[in-house]
Design an enzyme around this catalytic site. Structure first.
Site, PDB file in Angstrom:
ATOM      1  N   HIS A  29      -5.569  -4.014  -7.625  1.00 60.31           N
ATOM      2  CA  HIS A  29      -5.147  -3.272  -6.432  1.00 60.31           C
ATOM      3  C   HIS A  29      -3.777  -3.764  -5.953  1.00 60.31           C
ATOM      4  CE1 HIS A  29      -9.522  -3.273  -6.710  1.00 60.31           C
ATOM      5  NE2 HIS A  29      -9.510  -2.118  -6.069  1.00 60.31           N
ATOM      6  N   HIS A 263      -3.599   2.233  -4.408  1.00 61.63           N
ATOM      7  CA  HIS A 263      -4.682   1.394  -3.863  1.00 61.63           C
ATOM      8  C   HIS A 263      -5.347   0.587  -4.978  1.00 61.63           C
ATOM      9  CE1 HIS A 263      -8.454   0.128  -1.986  1.00 61.63           C
ATOM     10  NE2 HIS A 263      -9.004   0.511  -3.124  1.00 61.63           N
TER      11      HIS A 263
HETATM   12  C1  LIG Z   1     -18.886  -2.258   1.380  1.00 64.82           C
HETATM   13  C2  LIG Z   1     -17.851  -1.689   0.477  1.00 64.82           C
HETATM   14  N1  LIG Z   1     -17.827  -0.369   0.275  1.00 64.82           N
HETATM   15  C3  LIG Z   1     -16.927   0.161  -0.585  1.00 64.82           C
HETATM   16  C4  LIG Z   1     -16.041  -0.625  -1.244  1.00 64.82           C
HETATM   17  C5  LIG Z   1     -15.070  -0.036  -2.258  1.00 64.82           C
HETATM   18  N2  LIG Z   1     -13.714  -0.063  -1.658  1.00 64.82           N
HETATM   19  C6  LIG Z   1     -12.838  -1.023  -1.917  1.00 64.82           C
HETATM   20  S1  LIG Z   1     -11.423  -0.856  -1.064  1.00 64.82           S
HETATM   21  C7  LIG Z   1     -11.961   0.591  -0.371  1.00 64.82           C
HETATM   22  C8  LIG Z   1     -11.119   1.374   0.581  1.00 64.82           C
HETATM   23  C9  LIG Z   1     -10.530   0.552   1.582  1.00 64.82           C
HETATM   24  O1  LIG Z   1      -9.197   0.778   1.735  1.00 64.82           O
HETATM   25  P1  LIG Z   1      -8.345  -0.205   2.657  1.00 64.82           P
HETATM   26  O2  LIG Z   1      -9.258  -1.144   3.291  1.00 64.82           O
HETATM   27  O3  LIG Z   1      -7.513   0.590   3.562  1.00 64.82           O
HETATM   28  O4  LIG Z   1      -7.452  -0.962   1.634  1.00 64.82           O
HETATM   29  P2  LIG Z   1      -6.028  -0.500   1.072  1.00 64.82           P
HETATM   30  O5  LIG Z   1      -6.219   0.880   0.518  1.00 64.82           O
HETATM   31  O6  LIG Z   1      -5.120  -0.523   2.210  1.00 64.82           O
HETATM   32  O7  LIG Z   1      -5.750  -1.484  -0.002  1.00 64.82           O
HETATM   33  C10 LIG Z   1     -13.229   0.888  -0.786  1.00 64.82           C
HETATM   34  C11 LIG Z   1     -13.992   2.071  -0.337  1.00 64.82           C
HETATM   35  C12 LIG Z   1     -16.103  -2.006  -1.000  1.00 64.82           C
HETATM   36  N3  LIG Z   1     -15.284  -2.871  -1.599  1.00 64.82           N
HETATM   37  N4  LIG Z   1     -16.995  -2.500  -0.116  1.00 64.82           N
END
Ligand SMILES: Cc1ncc(C[n+]2csc(CCOP(=O)(O)OP(=O)(O)O)c2C)c(N)n1
Length: 683
Positions: A29, A263
């Site tokens: 990421h 991402h």
């Molecule tokens: C409990 C949980 N649900 C789903 C995920 C999968 N997941 C990882 S990052 C993400 C989205 C989050 O995006 P953000 O926090 O804004 O990070 P950025 O895109 O800014 O790196 C998801 C759904 C996870 N890691 N943990």
């Protein structure tokens, strides 16, 4: 005066390394890490206090990452601080490397918490911040430190953020500072596809100080962190508006910032140009794994300042210790992580009581004899009998952490994550209670405790359908089998990742607490009854407490026979007493030779010598199990020709004695089932 150029260079260096790690691993990421680089750089170089020569220094500031997918950012900053090497970064996400996809707790390298399941990281940080206040209340302000958390859109959206925010605000954790990396982009969409909340107002409503800044501007970051450090009433949320994939370019040198695709994949796969981006950030695309010389020099200075500051703080501690030798020794023992020295035989127990009440009695004793235990309940203290502890202390309140009870409110998952944070902080023993059926709400945090090897204690009461009239919503059936699966799952040290104990009477409850407290390596779960249970008979009629010490072997003989038994009856919890009664009738009416076994923990039992296991559960002997849970919970103990009587459907609402009758948890049914089983066995 800090050189602005080198600050920007260091942030770009973090971006280059992060992008390069993901590119080389062909997975990971990069976008979030590149956006957060400015904050992490200022935090580590100018604010976070640690001792580079003593990473486990107990008074270090704590940094908890919530979005574990942003590990490249953390590994990169920790490479500038010499905790990781360039080779480690090149091996990102590879077998055996210290740089797994999501960070796994490794304090000696600066990783305070395992992260990945969004939301839990910052809730653990709340637990660490509470613990810091708890210790300061006992040992003095000299040991105060800050706890920082880093959260992202995902963590803010997770349910756990609500009670974590409520609790930090309610308790006025001014030692807690959280940076919200608000880049408006999440995994599959931009954030405006799922939310239009005013996050700042939400946190303000919970009693937080909120500062909104440009999260890529070092001056604004510095100013916000200074303000947050000076705050003495509230936790602070710094909402940093950041740019996802900051500095990213396309092949034709156009901006490739703010792209959702960055991402979770390498820049080149996401549609950007890795080479152009690295060039743009001052790196060499052919050799991106480099710490820029001026950044290297700068961080050398940073590290020497950190060491100097830590030295000053440690001298302060030494002065305090020489003036307060008794307290100093106590503090040392708290941080040793060793089990408290308790005379368990001295804990008064009422005969024939419910095991939750017996647990309450133990907790009352612990409250008076263990100075560093924190007990929590999710608004059930009078039912789960953690009030046995509360009676001798008081709940935490804003500005007063002299008590040792944490009223979590109705928020089981958050309570469990906070307990993890307490254990991670160190210096305390964390325990938390609720109804066993709601352990389902806690599972994600239990899993992380198991993975991290945290010695948190779970007090799960109302352990079976005998909660009665509350009905199937409150009657655990499959929960024991679920948590016993974790007993089978090994942690990275090869230990059972959770220790599960379901004691059979009040004395076994005392011993189960002993086992749980002496288990300093993994979480322990106590499954406790709502209803009264008759004490099991003492072997020679004298000392049931002494007999119950054998619970340490996971399973042991309650009633033995001369020679080979006709049948072995095995159970745990309140079903053992039912077997004992059934066995009496079978002996009287059928003249059978019956061995009765209590098996509070199959996990512990399987660690015993084979000869002991064979003695308790002899091979080629009819073996019948009785469980108020799914039969699978005992299948492993009864063996291939054994039989388990259990519950195979959700419960029903009715008085528990009626349910015992209906479901067959009576001595009479034990009698009938044994007869039937022995017939089947012989044929
Ligand atoms: C409990 C949980 N649900 C789903 C995920 C999968 N997941 C990882 S990052 C993400 C989205 C989050 O995006 P953000 O926090 O804004 O990070 P950025 O895109 O800014 O790196 C998801 C759904 C996870 N890691 N943990």
């Amino acid at each position: 005066m800090i050189n602005k150029e080198v600050i920007d260079k260091a942030a770009d260096n973090i971006r280059v390394l992060s992008a390069a790690m993901v590119e080389k691993a062909k997975s990971g990421h990069p976008g979030g890490a590149m956006g957060g680089a400015d904050f992490i750089n200022i935090l580590y170089s100018e604010f976070l206090n640690w001792d580079p020569d003593d990473m486990e220094w107990k008074n270090r500031d704590r940094f908890f990452l919530d979005p574990g997918h942003m590990s490249p950012m953390l590994y990169s900053i920790l490479t500038l601080t010499k905790n990781y090497s360039i080779i480690d970064l090149k091996n990102f996400r590879q077998w055996g490397s210290p740089t797994p996809g999501h960070p796994e707790r490794e304090v000696s390298r600066g990783i305070e918490n395992t992260s990945g399941p969004l939301g839990q990281g910052h809730a653990m940080a709340v637990g660490a911040a509470i613990t810091e206040r708890f210790l300061v209340a006992r040992f003095g302000e000299w040991m105060a430190h800050k706890t920082y958390a880093y959260i992202s859109d995902g963590g803010v959206q997770e349910e756990i953020s609500q009670p974590a925010g409520r609790i930090a605000g309610y308790l006025g954790l001014n030692n807690f500072i959280m940076f919200y990396d608000s880049n408006d982009i999440q995994l599959s969409t931009e954030t405006d596809a799922v939310t239009n909340e005013d996050t700042g107002k939400k946190y303000e409503a919970w009693g937080w100080k909120v500062i909104t800044i440009n999260g890529n501007n070092p001056e604004e970051i510095r100013k916000a962190l200074n303000e947050a450090n000076e705050e003495n009433e509230k936790p602070t949320l710094i909402i940093g508006k950041t740019i996802m994939g900051k500095g990213a370019l396309t092949e034709d040198s156009k901006s490739f910032e703010k792209q959702t695709s960055t991402h979770g994949m390498p820049l080149s796969n996401a549609g950007g140009s890795f080479e152009k981006t690295i060039e743009n950030l001052g790196g060499d695309p052919k050799n991106p794994f480099v710490i820029f010389p001026e950044v290297e020099d700068y961080y050398k200075e940073v590290l020497s300042k950190k060491a100097q500051n830590a030295k000053i703080k440690k001298e302060e501690e030494a002065r305090w210790a020489s003036k307060n030798p008794v307290l100093a020794e106590k503090l040392g023992s708290y941080f040793s992580g060793n089990a408290p020295d308790i005379d368990y035989g001295n804990i008064p127990q009422k005969d024939n009581a419910a095991t939750r009440a017996a647990s309450g009695a133990v907790l009352g004793y612990l409250a008076q004899n263990v100075g560093n235990m924190i007990v929590a309940s999710a608004d059930l203290s009078n039912s789960d009998k953690t009030d046995g502890f509360l009676k001798f202390t008081k709940a935490f309140k804003k500005g007063d952490f002299s008590g040792a009870f944490f009223q979590a409110g109705v928020s089981e998952l958050t309570m469990a994550a906070i307990a993890n944070g307490m254990a991670l902080h160190g210096g305390v023993i964390a325990a938390c209670g609720t109804f066993f059926v709601f352990s389902d709400y806690m599972k994600p945090a239990v899993r992380l405790a198991a993975l991290m090897g945290l010695p948190v204690k779970y007090i799960w009461t109302h352990d079976a359908f005998r909660v009665g009239e509350d009905g199937p919503t409150h009657q655990p059936v499959e929960q024991e089998a679920q948590i016993r699966l974790m007993e089978q799952l090994k942690n990275h040290s090869g230990e059972n990742s959770v220790l599960v104990l379901r004691p059979a009477d009040v004395h076994e409850t005392t011993i189960s607490w002993k086992i749980a407290l002496e288990n300093t390596k993994t979480p322990s779960a106590l499954l406790l009854s709502r209803q009264n249970i008759n004490n099991l008979p003492a072997k020679d009629g004298t000392d049931r407490f002494r007999d119950a010490l054998d619970a340490r072997k996971g399973a042991y003989i309650i009633q033995s026979v001369n020679g080979k038994p006709d049948i072995v009856l095995v159970a745990n919890g309140s079903e053992v007493a039912t077997l004992v009664q059934g066995a009496e009738k079978l002996r009287a009416e059928k003249g059978l030779k019956i061995q009765v076994v209590s098996a509070p923990s199959e996990g512990l039992f399987r660690k015993q010598a084979k000869s002991y296991q064979d003695e308790v559960l002899p091979a080629n002997t009819p073996t019948l199990g009785l469980t108020a849970g799914l039969p699978v919970a005992l299948n492993g103990l009864v063996g291939a020709k054994g039989k388990v009587i259990g519950v195979e459907q959700f419960g029903y609402s009715a008085p528990y004695k009626v349910l015992d009758e209906k479901f067959g948890f009576t001595p009479e049914n034990v009698f009938n089932q044994v007869e039937k089983y022995l017939d089947e066995y012989d044929n």
